[in-house]
Enzyme design. Structure first.
Site, PDB file in Angstrom:
ATOM      1  N   GLY A   1       3.146  -2.589  -7.537  1.00 36.58           N
ATOM      2  CA  GLY A   1       2.540  -3.595  -6.656  1.00 36.58           C
ATOM      3  C   GLY A   1       1.057  -3.350  -6.668  1.00 36.58           C
ATOM      4  O   GLY A   1       0.458  -3.231  -7.719  1.00 36.58           O
ATOM      5  N   GLU A   2       0.502  -3.205  -5.480  1.00 40.42           N
ATOM      6  CA  GLU A   2      -0.935  -2.943  -5.360  1.00 40.42           C
ATOM      7  C   GLU A   2      -1.095  -1.621  -4.598  1.00 40.42           C
ATOM      8  O   GLU A   2      -0.753  -1.556  -3.408  1.00 40.42           O
ATOM      9  CB  GLU A   2      -1.588  -4.128  -4.642  1.00 40.42           C
ATOM     10  N   SER A   3      -1.610  -0.614  -5.281  1.00 39.52           N
ATOM     11  CA  SER A   3      -1.612   0.730  -4.688  1.00 39.52           C
ATOM     12  C   SER A   3      -2.459   0.805  -3.424  1.00 39.52           C
ATOM     13  O   SER A   3      -2.132   1.560  -2.503  1.00 39.52           O
ATOM     14  CB  SER A   3      -2.095   1.756  -5.706  1.00 39.52           C
TER      15      SER A   3
ATOM     16  N   GLU B   1      12.332  -1.238 -13.993  1.00 37.25           N
ATOM     17  CA  GLU B   1      13.129  -2.182 -13.184  1.00 37.25           C
ATOM     18  C   GLU B   1      13.027  -3.610 -13.711  1.00 37.25           C
ATOM     19  O   GLU B   1      13.767  -4.486 -13.258  1.00 37.25           O
ATOM     20  CB  GLU B   1      12.698  -2.114 -11.703  1.00 37.25           C
TER      21      GLU B   1
ATOM     22  N   ARG C   1      -6.751   3.845 -12.878  1.00 33.51           N
ATOM     23  CA  ARG C   1      -6.131   2.546 -12.570  1.00 33.51           C
ATOM     24  C   ARG C   1      -6.556   1.493 -13.584  1.00 33.51           C
ATOM     25  O   ARG C   1      -7.625   1.581 -14.174  1.00 33.51           O
ATOM     26  CB  ARG C   1      -6.527   2.071 -11.169  1.00 33.51           C
TER      27      ARG C   1
ATOM     28  N   CYS D   1       4.268   2.720 -11.503  1.00 32.59           N
ATOM     29  CA  CYS D   1       2.991   2.017 -11.547  1.00 32.59           C
ATOM     30  C   CYS D   1       2.182   2.254 -10.270  1.00 32.59           C
ATOM     31  O   CYS D   1       1.736   3.370 -10.054  1.00 32.59           O
ATOM     32  CB  CYS D   1       3.236   0.537 -11.854  1.00 32.59           C
TER      33      CYS D   1
ATOM     34  N   HIS E   1       7.330  -0.178 -15.870  1.00 24.37           N
ATOM     35  CA  HIS E   1       8.285  -0.751 -14.913  1.00 24.37           C
ATOM     36  C   HIS E   1       9.709  -0.849 -15.477  1.00 24.37           C
ATOM     37  O   HIS E   1      10.126  -1.938 -15.901  1.00 24.37           O
ATOM     38  CB  HIS E   1       7.849  -2.170 -14.546  1.00 24.37           C
TER      39      HIS E   1
ATOM     40  N   ILE F   1       1.994  -3.457 -16.639  1.00 22.82           N
ATOM     41  CA  ILE F   1       1.320  -4.584 -15.978  1.00 22.82           C
ATOM     42  C   ILE F   1       0.121  -4.040 -15.191  1.00 22.82           C
ATOM     43  O   ILE F   1       0.314  -3.316 -14.211  1.00 22.82           O
ATOM     44  CB  ILE F   1       2.271  -5.328 -15.023  1.00 22.82           C
ATOM     45  N   ARG F   2      -1.070  -4.376 -15.622  1.00 19.67           N
ATOM     46  CA  ARG F   2      -2.289  -3.817 -15.000  1.00 19.67           C
ATOM     47  C   ARG F   2      -2.059  -2.336 -14.682  1.00 19.67           C
ATOM     48  O   ARG F   2      -2.292  -1.854 -13.583  1.00 19.67           O
ATOM     49  CB  ARG F   2      -2.676  -4.601 -13.737  1.00 19.67           C
TER      50      ARG F   2
HETATM   51  N1  GLN Z   1      -3.113  -2.204 -10.812  1.00 21.67           N
HETATM   52  C1  GLN Z   1      -2.234  -1.903  -9.702  1.00 21.67           C
HETATM   53  C2  GLN Z   1      -2.858  -0.846  -8.776  1.00 21.67           C
HETATM   54  O1  GLN Z   1      -3.810  -0.213  -9.109  1.00 21.67           O
HETATM   55  C3  GLN Z   1      -0.885  -1.396 -10.188  1.00 21.67           C
HETATM   56  C4  GLN Z   1      -0.158  -2.499 -10.920  1.00 21.67           C
HETATM   57  C5  GLN Z   1       1.336  -2.397 -10.858  1.00 21.67           C
HETATM   58  O2  GLN Z   1       1.908  -1.728 -10.021  1.00 21.67           O
HETATM   59  N2  GLN Z   1       1.978  -3.143 -11.733  1.00 21.67           N
HETATM   60  O3  GLN Z   1      -2.385  -0.648  -7.726  1.00 21.67           O
END
Ligand code: GLN
Length: 199
Positions: free
Chosen positions: A48-50, A179, A111, A80, A177, A140-141
């Site tokens: 998600g978004e850390s 999942e 990151r 992630c 990921h 993903i990112r």
């Molecule tokens: N770029 C996100 C972060 O720094 C992580 C991306 C992800 O969990 N797919 O939190």
């Protein structure tokens, strides 16, 4: 008794983890409150978004229960953003202004390490801990693991040697990921680790 695997359900792709656990016949539980830790044998912190997940961990008073859970020896797996939240440090060039970390995994992460040009990609990874067949990995990112402490074992690397999965005793981190692929071997392996701690 079947082990119960908690999935931190504050933000991010927790539902996909619960679905993967269900495919395996494992028992998953959404974790949002300190009392949700009761009776868990393992915990997954999703992608998600850390920065958001870290902030919500503080707001909901979950830091202490997660740290206590780690100290009890039961397995925690961060995917992630989840791996970032578990880390000791984020490379200063990529750290958000407010970036709450649990500091449990002795790694430094970078990151969004693949830059804006390559936001996401898929590749095959050799992960001997999981099995002899390569694992399809979705990034993903994604972060990478820039440094590891002496107690940390790399579980997977990209062809250029970059570490993208680690284990430090009961703590596991993956930059990708599992999942999202339908290949549930990583979850099956995690459930086996958790099963050793079933009540
Ligand atoms: N770029 C996100 C972060 O720094 C992580 C991306 C992800 O969990 N797919 O939190």
């Amino acid at each position: 008794m079947r082990p119960v695997i908690g999935v931190l359900a504050l933000q991010g792709d927790f539902q996909e983890h619960l679905t993967a656990l269900a495919r395996l016949g494992a028992q998953g539980r959404e974790v949002r409150l300190p009392e949700d830790f009761e009776g868990l044998s393992g915990l997954i912190i999703p992608g998600g978004e850390s920065t958001t997940i870290g902030r919500l961990i503080e707001r909901f008073g979950l830091r202490e229960p997660i740290v206590a859970f780690a100290r009890s020896g039961r397995p925690i797996w961060g995917t992630c953003a989840g791996m970032i939240v578990l880390a000791r440090e984020v490379d200063p060039d990529t750290r958000a202004r407010t970036q709450h970390l649990l500091g449990l995994l002795d790694i430094v992460v970078r990151r969004n390490a693949f830059g804006p040009q390559i936001e996401s990609f898929e590749t095959e990874l050799e992960i001997p801990a999981i099995g002899s067949e390569p694992v399809r990995a979705v990034f993903i990112r994604a972060p990478v693991v820039a440094e590891i402490g002496p107690a940390v074992e790399p579980l997977a690397r990209l062809p250029d040697g970059t570490v993208v999965a680690v284990r430090q005793s009961n703590l596991i981190g993956t930059a990708f990921h599992p999942e999202l692929t339908g290949d549930d071997r990583f979850h099956a392996w995690f459930c086996r680790l958790a099963g050793e701690h079933a009540p």
